[in-house]
Write a protein that holds these residues in place. Sequence first.
Motif, PDB file in Angstrom:
ATOM      1  N   ASP A  29      78.317  18.850  70.009  1.00  0.00           N
ATOM      2  CA  ASP A  29      77.339  17.765  69.922  1.00  0.00           C
ATOM      3  C   ASP A  29      77.162  17.073  71.268  1.00  0.00           C
TER       4      ASP A  29
ATOM      5  N   ILE B 288      73.506  23.290  64.082  1.00  0.00           N
ATOM      6  CA  ILE B 288      74.504  23.718  63.094  1.00  0.00           C
ATOM      7  C   ILE B 288      74.802  25.202  63.236  1.00  0.00           C
TER       8      ILE B 288
ATOM      9  N   SER C  30      77.048  25.568  66.312  1.00  0.00           N
ATOM     10  CA  SER C  30      78.371  24.987  66.035  1.00  0.00           C
ATOM     11  C   SER C  30      79.244  25.939  65.232  1.00  0.00           C
TER      12      SER C  30
ATOM     13  N   TRP D  85      79.913  18.346  60.698  1.00  0.00           N
ATOM     14  CA  TRP D  85      78.537  18.312  61.186  1.00  0.00           C
ATOM     15  C   TRP D  85      77.687  17.399  60.307  1.00  0.00           C
TER      16      TRP D  85
ATOM     17  N   TRP E 230      85.754  20.676  67.827  1.00  0.00           N
ATOM     18  CA  TRP E 230      84.678  21.590  68.213  1.00  0.00           C
ATOM     19  C   TRP E 230      83.308  20.997  67.932  1.00  0.00           C
ATOM     20  N   ILE E 231      83.127  20.394  66.770  1.00  0.00           N
ATOM     21  CA  ILE E 231      81.811  19.852  66.418  1.00  0.00           C
ATOM     22  C   ILE E 231      81.435  18.735  67.383  1.00  0.00           C
TER      23      ILE E 231
ATOM     24  N   ILE F  89      83.718  22.689  59.970  1.00  0.00           N
ATOM     25  CA  ILE F  89      82.556  22.598  60.852  1.00  0.00           C
ATOM     26  C   ILE F  89      81.351  22.057  60.084  1.00  0.00           C
TER      27      ILE F  89
END
Length: 210
Positions: A195, A86, A89, A135, A190-191, A131
Amino acid sequence: MRKKNIYSICIGLPIFLILAFSIMAHASWVTGFDNFFEGLVHSIPNLQSIMHAITFLADTKVDLVWMLLIAVILWLKKQRPLSASIVISLVTADAFGWIVKHIIQRARPAAHLAADDGFSFPSGHTLGMAIIVFWLILILIPALVKNKTAKIWLTVLLAIWLVLVMISRVYLYAHWPSDVCGSVAMGLMWISLVDAIWDKVTPQTDKNNF
């Protein structure tokens, strides 16, 4: 790469790119999109105090507090890859968002508050909260929550909260509707990218999973 990451990237990336390039090209459809949703958001008057409270809770500095709180709890629970996930990220997304802002250099709505300085696309508040929300929905909740009904309710509540953050930024004239939509699309993309990369670089042990 897991299917959920593929689907999320295939949804988030095209939407983000379409909005980014359309804004840079001053496409007329973006103006129509923004005018329509601005009128919709501002159709209910006298919500300034509520919207200020929502936008405060989604402030970029407050996002860092939420991130650190989650990361510390996970670290203490010996879930260190998740804790690092996290942090990486959010920090990398904020950095990428800053770069995009300075490439596109879109002006904010004329009525924005003095506190909301800088460029408009993407919205830092919305991106940071997207985000965290994505997440939680895509990574933490599937790992932690086993009850399907609880998963659905948590996902719905988090999605509603993210929508409220989007609305608050438009309501307070801090951003255009296309800014917040692009920010959510960027956050989803993006997340999922982080990942997918994280799956490749971290060993699959019991430390990765609840």
